[in-house]
Design an enzyme around this catalytic site. Structure first.
Site, short mmCIF file in Angstrom:
data_model
loop_
_atom_site.label_atom_id
_atom_site.label_comp_id
_atom_site.label_asym_id
_atom_site.label_seq_id
_atom_site.Cartn_x
_atom_site.Cartn_y
_atom_site.Cartn_z
CG ASP A 81 -2.10 0.93 1.10
OD1 ASP A 81 -2.36 1.42 -0.01
OD2 ASP A 81 -2.75 1.18 2.13
CG ASN B 207 -7.92 -1.92 -5.13
OD1 ASN B 207 -7.02 -2.73 -4.89
ND2 ASN B 207 -8.15 -0.89 -4.32
C1 IPE Z 1 -5.63 -2.73 -0.22
O1 IPE Z 1 -5.19 -1.43 -0.46
C2 IPE Z 1 -5.63 -3.51 -1.47
C3 IPE Z 1 -4.32 -3.73 -2.07
C4 IPE Z 1 -3.16 -3.48 -1.52
C5 IPE Z 1 -4.35 -4.31 -3.38
P1 IPE Z 1 -6.21 -0.23 -0.57
O2 IPE Z 1 -5.37 1.00 -0.61
O3 IPE Z 1 -7.16 -0.42 -1.67
O4 IPE Z 1 -6.97 -0.33 0.82
P2 IPE Z 1 -7.96 0.65 1.57
O5 IPE Z 1 -9.16 0.84 0.70
O6 IPE Z 1 -7.24 1.94 1.81
O7 IPE Z 1 -8.27 -0.06 2.84
C1 IPE Z 2 -1.57 0.24 -3.32
O1 IPE Z 2 -1.34 1.61 -3.36
C2 IPE Z 2 -1.80 -0.36 -4.69
C3 IPE Z 2 -3.18 -0.79 -4.95
C4 IPE Z 2 -4.15 -0.80 -4.08
C5 IPE Z 2 -3.46 -1.27 -6.30
P1 IPE Z 2 -2.54 2.63 -3.39
O2 IPE Z 2 -2.88 2.92 -4.82
O3 IPE Z 2 -3.67 2.18 -2.56
O4 IPE Z 2 -1.86 3.91 -2.73
P2 IPE Z 2 -2.51 4.95 -1.73
O5 IPE Z 2 -3.09 4.18 -0.59
O6 IPE Z 2 -3.55 5.71 -2.50
O7 IPE Z 2 -1.36 5.82 -1.33
MG MG Z 3 -4.10 2.40 -0.58
#
Ligand code: IPE
Ligand code: IPE
Ligand code: MG
Length: 256
Positions: free
Chosen positions: A29, A77
């Site tokens: 993340d 997502n």
């Molecule tokens: C969780 O990350 C899913 C992945 C790492 C693929 P998100 O960034 O989508 O999670 P939330 O929504 O902030 O909990």
């Molecule tokens: C994790 O990084 C990757 C996926 C969930 C695909 P994020 O895209 O959630 O990054 P933040 O949380 O917005 O920084």
């Molecule tokens: Mg995230």
């Protein structure tokens, strides 16, 4: 002053090879925040996360981890802007295609779990092909969780078991924890002993809910594109410093 390579080797040498977690799972993340900090578009953050995947995989392989499961795209997502979803799918295909030879050379077995039918055709085909080609590799299994969520997986498990029971292949009275495990996408894979989440968020976000029942959790503020082997090694060292009691008392674990 010691150079970074020396420091990394020292860190690695402190890991007890007898107590390396067999399965490490990571919620990758912070790509979007990393991009923002660098004045870039979110997708640049995702692209820079690929190096971190390489670091985590190589580090895990070097210390003898047998299974590495990465949460790459959740069911939730799909609710992101279409342009970001498309860019992520393109990045996934490109990365798997580009890295396949290297994965194979390092005896990495690639697997994917999740609602793979919901992925774009090219994505699904690329994953299927890579899984088939690397099926004989046994140094480490890299599992990508894609269009995955634990509630989706648990619902599918319930449906599968119900279908078998209805067909008379399974006696409902015989259903136990092993029946549940055997009907999840992770059937046959041991549960993760260590779960890592980057970016400082303290939540599970619908990842492997059944499988992490007794996992040790390790959170770091490091954003995923900045994640390096040293972070993995530090997580494993922290894991090795913990007493895993599984409901027992400390005295039962270490008789005094
Ligand atoms: C969780 O990350 C899913 C992945 C790492 C693929 P998100 O960034 O989508 O999670 P939330 O929504 O902030 O909990
Ligand atoms: C994790 O990084 C990757 C996926 C969930 C695909 P994020 O895209 O959630 O990054 P933040 O949380 O917005 O920084
Ligand atoms: Mg995230």
């Amino acid at each position: 002053m010691k150079d970074p390579v020396e420091l990394l080797d020292e860190l690695k040498a402190r890991i007890d090879p007898e107590r390396v977690p067999g399965h490490v799972a990571i919620i990758m993340d912070g790509n979007g925040r990393w991009a923002k900090q660098h004045g870039e578009h979110r997708i640049v953050g995702h692209a820079n996360g690929v190096r971190s995947v390489r670091e985590a995989l190589t580090g895990a392989r070097e210390i003898g981890v047998k299974h590495l499961t990465l949460y790459a795209f959740s069911t939730e997502n799909w609710n992101r802007p279409e342009s970001e979803v498309n860019a992520l799918m393109d990045l996934l295909v490109k990365t798997v295609v580009d890295e396949l030879a290297e994965l194979h050379a390092n005896s990495v077995r690639l697997k994917a779990i999740g609602d793979l039918e919901s992925l774009p055709d090219t994505c699904r085909d690329t994953l299927k092909d890579a899984s088939r080609r690397t099926a004989g590799n046994d140094r480490i299994t890299l599992t990508l969780a894609l269009s995955y969520s634990a509630r989706w997986e648990l619902t599918e498990m319930a449906r599968r078991i119900a279908v078998k029971a209805k067909a008379g292949e399974l006696d409902p009275a015989s259903i136990d924890e092993s029946t549940v495990s055997a009907n999840l996408c992770t059937a046959g894979t041991p549960d993760p002993e260590l779960l890592i989440r980057t970016s400082g968020e303290l939540r599970i976000s619908n990842f492997l809910l059944w499988q992490i029942a007794y996992a040790e959790l390790w959170f770091t503020p490091v954003l995923w594109p900045d994640f390096r082997k040293e972070h993995l090694f530090n997580a494993v060292l922290d894991y090795q410093s913990r007493e895993r009691r599984f409901g027992k008392t400390s005295e039962q674990i270490v008789p005094r």
